[in-house]
Design a protein around this motif. Sequence first.
Motif, mmCIF file in Angstrom:
data_model
loop_
_atom_site.group_PDB
_atom_site.id
_atom_site.type_symbol
_atom_site.label_atom_id
_atom_site.label_comp_id
_atom_site.label_asym_id
_atom_site.label_seq_id
_atom_site.Cartn_x
_atom_site.Cartn_y
_atom_site.Cartn_z
ATOM 1 N N ARG A 1 102.036 42.314 49.677
ATOM 2 C CA ARG A 1 102.812 43.196 50.555
ATOM 3 C C ARG A 1 101.887 43.994 51.472
ATOM 4 N NH1 ARG A 1 106.686 44.698 45.525
ATOM 5 N NH2 ARG A 1 107.932 42.796 45.596
ATOM 6 N N CYS B 1 110.716 39.163 56.517
ATOM 7 C CA CYS B 1 111.682 40.202 56.129
ATOM 8 C C CYS B 1 112.309 39.891 54.777
ATOM 9 C CB CYS B 1 112.784 40.300 57.177
ATOM 10 S SG CYS B 1 112.191 40.772 58.804
ATOM 11 N N THR C 1 107.839 44.785 58.820
ATOM 12 C CA THR C 1 108.329 43.416 59.086
ATOM 13 C C THR C 1 109.672 43.456 59.812
ATOM 14 O OG1 THR C 1 109.300 43.318 56.862
ATOM 15 C CG2 THR C 1 107.115 42.327 57.158
ATOM 16 N N THR C 2 110.540 44.392 59.462
ATOM 17 C CA THR C 2 111.812 44.502 60.199
ATOM 18 C C THR C 2 111.543 44.844 61.655
ATOM 19 O OG1 THR C 2 113.066 45.186 58.251
ATOM 20 C CG2 THR C 2 113.947 45.839 60.392
ATOM 21 N N SER D 1 108.554 46.549 54.199
ATOM 22 C CA SER D 1 109.920 46.454 54.710
ATOM 23 C C SER D 1 110.005 46.985 56.135
ATOM 24 C CB SER D 1 110.861 47.249 53.798
ATOM 25 O OG SER D 1 112.182 47.176 54.273
ATOM 26 N N ASN E 1 113.792 42.964 52.238
ATOM 27 C CA ASN E 1 113.479 44.310 52.755
ATOM 28 C C ASN E 1 114.402 45.404 52.238
ATOM 29 O OD1 ASN E 1 111.218 43.408 54.014
ATOM 30 N ND2 ASN E 1 112.021 43.521 56.096
#
Length: 636
Positions: free
Chosen positions: A291, A427, A391-392, A388, A433
């Motif tokens: 991550r 995501c 990446t979003t 989260s 996410n």
Amino acid sequence: MEGVDHLAHERNKSEFDVDAMKIVWAGSPHAFDVSDRISKLVASDPGFRKDNRSTLSRKELFKNTLRKAAYAWKTIVDLRLSEEEAAKLRFYVDEPAFTDLHWGMFIPAIKGQGTEEQQQKWLPLAYKMQIIGCYAQTELGHGSNVQGLETTATFDSQTDEFIIHSPTLTSSKWWPGGLGKVATHAIAYARLIVGGREHGVHGFIVQLRSLEDHSPLLGITVGDIGMKFGNGAYNTMDNGVLQFDHVLDVYSIAFASIAVMLWVSQVTCEGKYKQSDVPRQLVYGTMVYVRQTIVADASCALSRAVCIATRYSAVRRQFGSQNGGPETQVIDYKTQQSRLFPLLASAYAFRFIGEWLKWLYADVTQRLQANDFSTLPEAHACTAGLKSLTTTATADGIEECRKLCGGHGYLCSSGLPELFAVYVPACTYEGDNTVLLLQVARFLMKTVSQLGSRLSSKKPVGTIAYMTRVEHLMQCRCGVQRGFAELSADLVEAAVAHCQLIVVSKFIEKLQQEIPGKGVKQQLEVLCNIYALFLLHKHQGDFLSTGCITPKHAALANDELRSLYSQVRPNAIALVDAFNYTDHYLGSILGCYDGNVYPKLYEAAWKDPLNESVVPDGYHLYIRPLLKQEIRTARL
Ligand SMILES: CCCCCCCCCC/C=C\CCCC(=O)SCCNC(=O)CCNC(=O)[C@H](O)C(C)(C)COP(=O)(O)OP(=O)(O)OC[C@H]1O[C@@H](n2cnc3c(N)ncnc32)[C@H](O)[C@@H]1OP(=O)(O)O
Ligand SMILES: Cc1cc2nc3c(=O)[nH]c(=O)nc-3n(C[C@H](O)[C@H](O)[C@H](O)COP(=O)(O)OP(=O)(O)OC[C@H]3O[C@@H](n4cnc5c(N)ncnc54)[C@H](O)[C@@H]3O)c2cc1C
């Protein structure tokens, strides 16, 4: 015209030392040197060509990926590249492949959770690629819920071995990258059963294929799960399906499981299970590691899209011609700037948060080795939440960059459709996410209950509004007597706010460091303010409801944003040049360094296989009869 820099006039406007900014972006002079050297090495080698991917069939595409991976490995060995240089080479080859999971998860899992003995056994083989590994955790029926995994690993004290089995269809391993056609070994996660008692999910190294002829071993059924989103894109990766039929781990050393069992728990030769007193979540350690790397990846992917959209926005002219003069550059429109420049600022923000997260992960790893688990909860919450958030924002940002390029952004030759298709699973993989934000929300709830309303005082002054927003969002939710599940959608919003606070505060802390180069720090301050004020504007409802800003403040913030966009405008091309991406890596005609877009677009069109003949296949069979009315037309 070739050789002419159509963006020279833009580059001449720069108000800072671009070469110094390149060092800041790379992280250090050494890191810049490695990146610059390796990216040019890859770009200059026809063996790493990637502009034909969208025209290949799945089998041709996959075989080409295997060829490239082997060619990359040969290059690494022949040139005696270091581990750092080799990782950079795989990055600039820019093709999702089994090697990503071999180097990105299989090896880190053994390094992070294996004992000395098991590291000595498996790492030399893995480093020499004499075995190829994957990370087989997700199943057809469970991905997010790791504790719901169904694969079993039953210890047979008679033979001192584990029997790995897929008891149900939904227990089939499903999705692991590299598993489908290439991996010879897997770290497989299964429910440990000893003496008839179950002890939860643990990791096991299991051989899948013969090292002689690559055929699946006895009891192993393995294959690819099929085409994924987008044409070329992630279909270079063999995400696989795997079923174990009472696999006796007879192909490797008797003691199959990786030391997460020795570290977190033990199974003695007499078949006794001993749970050690470390958090059972250490078995998730590899996910935490990945991550934090995904956050750094986000800054790479977003910066790539922003580089393309910024250069093209400076090249593209539309409307605004005065007395026959040139039309207006679309980058001069305030709407284009209000969509593009926050993404440019985000790319830099994610770069610096990625640097901080790498430090945080190294720090928690060091503490774990001393059995200090005090910062593990915060490390989990930060890696989960920032993975989260970034990446979003990056997936949305790549799509926005495609739209910022108008129609030509939809061409494969723009590089943006494939970048989006390859990137969006970020995501989902390494933790959906929303599921990860729920982990952050849980951490915040615990922190609020332990610390009271002040979540943390250790934040730079400039973030008071951001901190107050998080506390307000948490108080509004924690104050009411309803369960976590009932409030989860609201708590996820507080989790996002908390992560945004971290990004802003780490950007501000970065600016407190010594940053050499004429005008470099000033440019970063502008970008930091854009990032912070853009989010304040986007979420002004939250900030207004806290009372720490007034509607007048909100209006002033918006005015300041417009002023900041004007300050970025003359430096925009230089700020994306600082990413130092080669045209090969960008893979985009719209983003090419010299801005000579139209001739390249036109030339590329004629290379499409459809243009190999002026009359298309199918004309005589289908179109001619139509045109000649040889087909009975319906009575009109
Ligand atoms: C242009 C760029 C292109 C790039 C292309 C590259 C291509 C290749 C890149 C590939 C990269 C990656 C490939 C993807 C690999 C994968 O997807 S691997 C599988 C990933 N799967 C997941 O992430 C699963 C997510 N689920 C979980 O992590 C857990 O199930 C979850 C944490 C959600 C719940 O775990 P439980 O065991 O049920 O725990 P809880 O009850 O929720 O919590 C109990 C306590 O434990 C704490 N906790 C949870 N997780 C961790 C952790 N990791 N570390 C530390 N602590 C943890 C949690 O906070 C609770 O604590 P508390 O009791 O509240 O104090
Ligand atoms: C390209 C790609 C590569 C991958 N590579 C690997 C790999 O190498 N190895 C591996 O092991 N796995 C891999 N995976 C699997 C990946 O890790 C999982 O898909 C991911 O963890 C999400 O789990 P899921 O599919 O079960 O989603 P689900 O959890 O089924 O998500 C479905 C929906 O349910 C929601 N949801 C789920 N639980 C909750 C909850 N408690 N509260 C609220 N909402 C919830 C989610 O938010 C989502 O909207 C890969 C996946 C992809 C797409």
